[in-house]
Write a protein that holds these residues in place. Structure first.
Motif, PDB file in Angstrom:
ATOM      1  N   VAL A 119      29.453  15.620  55.185  1.00 38.51           N
ATOM      2  CA  VAL A 119      28.176  16.381  54.336  1.00 38.51           C
ATOM      3  C   VAL A 119      28.297  17.891  54.275  1.00 38.51           C
ATOM      4  O   VAL A 119      27.986  18.498  53.365  1.00 38.51           O
ATOM      5  CB  VAL A 119      26.720  15.921  54.674  1.00 38.51           C
ATOM      6  CG1 VAL A 119      25.675  16.541  53.916  1.00 38.51           C
ATOM      7  CG2 VAL A 119      26.667  14.263  54.312  1.00 38.51           C
ATOM      8  N   CYS A 120      28.686  18.265  55.550  1.00 44.42           N
ATOM      9  CA  CYS A 120      28.743  19.445  55.975  1.00 44.42           C
ATOM     10  C   CYS A 120      29.947  20.368  54.790  1.00 44.42           C
ATOM     11  O   CYS A 120      29.781  21.516  54.403  1.00 44.42           O
ATOM     12  CB  CYS A 120      29.277  19.965  57.270  1.00 44.42           C
ATOM     13  SG  CYS A 120      27.968  19.546  58.559  1.00 44.42           S
ATOM     14  N   TRP A 121      30.877  19.587  54.629  1.00 41.42           N
ATOM     15  CA  TRP A 121      31.934  20.115  53.823  1.00 41.42           C
ATOM     16  C   TRP A 121      31.483  19.926  52.367  1.00 41.42           C
ATOM     17  O   TRP A 121      31.554  20.848  51.492  1.00 41.42           O
ATOM     18  CB  TRP A 121      33.286  19.225  53.910  1.00 41.42           C
ATOM     19  CG  TRP A 121      34.306  19.683  52.711  1.00 41.42           C
ATOM     20  CD1 TRP A 121      34.571  18.676  51.776  1.00 41.42           C
ATOM     21  CD2 TRP A 121      34.830  20.760  52.522  1.00 41.42           C
ATOM     22  NE1 TRP A 121      35.526  19.267  50.841  1.00 41.42           N
ATOM     23  CE2 TRP A 121      35.569  20.505  51.333  1.00 41.42           C
ATOM     24  CE3 TRP A 121      34.831  22.035  53.148  1.00 41.42           C
ATOM     25  CZ2 TRP A 121      36.280  21.626  50.564  1.00 41.42           C
ATOM     26  CZ3 TRP A 121      35.430  23.265  52.725  1.00 41.42           C
ATOM     27  CH2 TRP A 121      36.306  22.930  51.431  1.00 41.42           C
ATOM     28  N   ALA A 187      33.260  26.184  56.640  1.00 42.93           N
ATOM     29  CA  ALA A 187      34.027  27.661  56.459  1.00 42.93           C
ATOM     30  C   ALA A 187      35.745  27.145  56.345  1.00 42.93           C
ATOM     31  O   ALA A 187      36.269  28.085  55.826  1.00 42.93           O
ATOM     32  CB  ALA A 187      33.960  28.411  57.905  1.00 42.93           C
ATOM     33  N   ALA A 188      35.906  25.910  56.127  1.00 40.04           N
ATOM     34  CA  ALA A 188      37.280  25.415  55.952  1.00 40.04           C
ATOM     35  C   ALA A 188      37.641  26.058  54.472  1.00 40.04           C
ATOM     36  O   ALA A 188      36.851  26.298  53.468  1.00 40.04           O
ATOM     37  CB  ALA A 188      37.491  24.117  55.799  1.00 40.04           C
ATOM     38  N   GLU A 189      38.979  26.299  54.247  1.00 40.08           N
ATOM     39  CA  GLU A 189      39.575  26.862  52.684  1.00 40.08           C
ATOM     40  C   GLU A 189      39.619  25.860  52.096  1.00 40.08           C
ATOM     41  O   GLU A 189      39.292  26.152  50.590  1.00 40.08           O
ATOM     42  CB  GLU A 189      40.960  27.318  53.379  1.00 40.08           C
ATOM     43  CG  GLU A 189      40.950  28.749  54.243  1.00 40.08           C
ATOM     44  CD  GLU A 189      40.391  29.919  53.594  1.00 40.08           C
ATOM     45  OE1 GLU A 189      40.384  30.052  52.192  1.00 40.08           O
ATOM     46  OE2 GLU A 189      39.637  30.748  54.113  1.00 40.08           O
ATOM     47  N   ASP A 190      39.898  24.504  52.171  1.00 38.05           N
ATOM     48  CA  ASP A 190      39.914  23.516  51.293  1.00 38.05           C
ATOM     49  C   ASP A 190      39.667  22.062  51.946  1.00 38.05           C
ATOM     50  O   ASP A 190      39.470  22.078  53.229  1.00 38.05           O
ATOM     51  CB  ASP A 190      41.580  23.617  50.612  1.00 38.05           C
ATOM     52  CG  ASP A 190      42.461  23.413  51.521  1.00 38.05           C
ATOM     53  OD1 ASP A 190      42.482  22.923  52.643  1.00 38.05           O
ATOM     54  OD2 ASP A 190      43.572  24.001  51.376  1.00 38.05           O
ATOM     55  N   GLU A 191      39.690  21.031  51.222  1.00 38.69           N
ATOM     56  CA  GLU A 191      39.307  19.781  51.670  1.00 38.69           C
ATOM     57  C   GLU A 191      40.359  19.257  52.719  1.00 38.69           C
ATOM     58  O   GLU A 191      39.802  18.691  53.721  1.00 38.69           O
ATOM     59  CB  GLU A 191      39.312  18.727  50.544  1.00 38.69           C
ATOM     60  CG  GLU A 191      38.714  17.579  50.847  1.00 38.69           C
ATOM     61  CD  GLU A 191      38.460  16.323  49.669  1.00 38.69           C
ATOM     62  OE1 GLU A 191      37.801  15.501  50.017  1.00 38.69           O
ATOM     63  OE2 GLU A 191      39.012  16.672  48.587  1.00 38.69           O
ATOM     64  N   THR A 192      41.554  19.461  52.705  1.00 38.88           N
ATOM     65  CA  THR A 192      42.714  18.927  53.398  1.00 38.88           C
ATOM     66  C   THR A 192      42.362  19.770  54.851  1.00 38.88           C
ATOM     67  O   THR A 192      42.329  19.148  55.886  1.00 38.88           O
ATOM     68  CB  THR A 192      43.972  19.620  53.150  1.00 38.88           C
ATOM     69  OG1 THR A 192      44.284  18.939  51.853  1.00 38.88           O
ATOM     70  CG2 THR A 192      45.046  19.147  54.237  1.00 38.88           C
TER      71      THR A 192
END
Length: 212
Positions: A119-121, A187-192
């Protein structure tokens, strides 16, 4: 003589009118929440004005105050929706794991933690907003209260892992790590990258749960 109809039946104009009113109210709330979240994310809570929310949403200022009572109310409504979804997804994941035959408390906790972090993502804009620490007066206290609730729920889940005191301490440690880790996931750049972070966090949670 036919009995008098006292409830709204299919085709009853009153039911249709009521349904349209509820639909309009839901649409109004959604427009206000969507606009508010965008502006809070762009400008922060303190620098966001009611007029900006009204202008972007296309909803009247009277409707905003009617539904949420002001800026603080709409911010807290966003937070409640976000945390409720985390709780819902975590609980569903634990239920699914149990139905599949899982009984280990740590494995059940990890299933819920993974859903929480997902959910955070999936709602990363909201996550970033609430992780920033800004908010209306009393928001920090509410966050601490919600954190205590999470720890209490996780203590029950982990109760079969050692003594009751050990379960409480373990729940405190794992819940704190999980909550802070949500910041990195959002804060990740993308789903991967987000999924890689979630996998690593879950491995860390498992290591932390092992006896010394």
């Amino acid at each position: 003589m036919a009995a008098m109809r006292t409830t709204n039946q299919p085709g009853d104009g009153r039911a249709e009118t009521g349904g349209r009113q509820w639909a309009r109210a839901d649409a109004t709330r959604k427009a206000l929440l969507d606009a508010a979240q965008e502006i809070f994310a762009d400008r922060g809570y303190a620098d966001t004005g009611i007029a900006e929310i009204v202008e972007r949403s296309g909803i009247s200022v009277g409707s905003l105050y009617h539904h949420y009572g002001g800026k603080a109310g709409i911010y807290l409504a966003l937070w409640e929706d976000y945390t409720a979804e985390q709780e819902r997804q975590a609980a569903l994941a634990v239920v699914r794991a149990r139905k599949s035959g899982e009984i280990d408390p740590i494995a059940l906790f990890i299933a819920g933690a993974r859903a929480f972090l997902d959910v955070c993502w999936q709602q990363r804009e909201a996550s970033r907003l609430f992780q920033s620490g800004e908010g209306p007066s009393g928001f920090a206290l509410m966050r601490r209260g919600r954190a205590r609730q999470w720890i209490g729920q996780n203590s029950k889940l982990l109760r079969g892992h050692g003594s009751e005191r050990a379960a409480q301490v373990l729940a405190l440690v794992l819940t704190t790590v999980m909550g802070e880790a949500g910041r990195e996931v959002a804060a990740a750049e993308d789903e991967t990258e987000a999924l890689e972070i979630i996998d690593e966090i879950c491995r860390i949670l498992i290591r932390l749960s092992q006896p010394a």
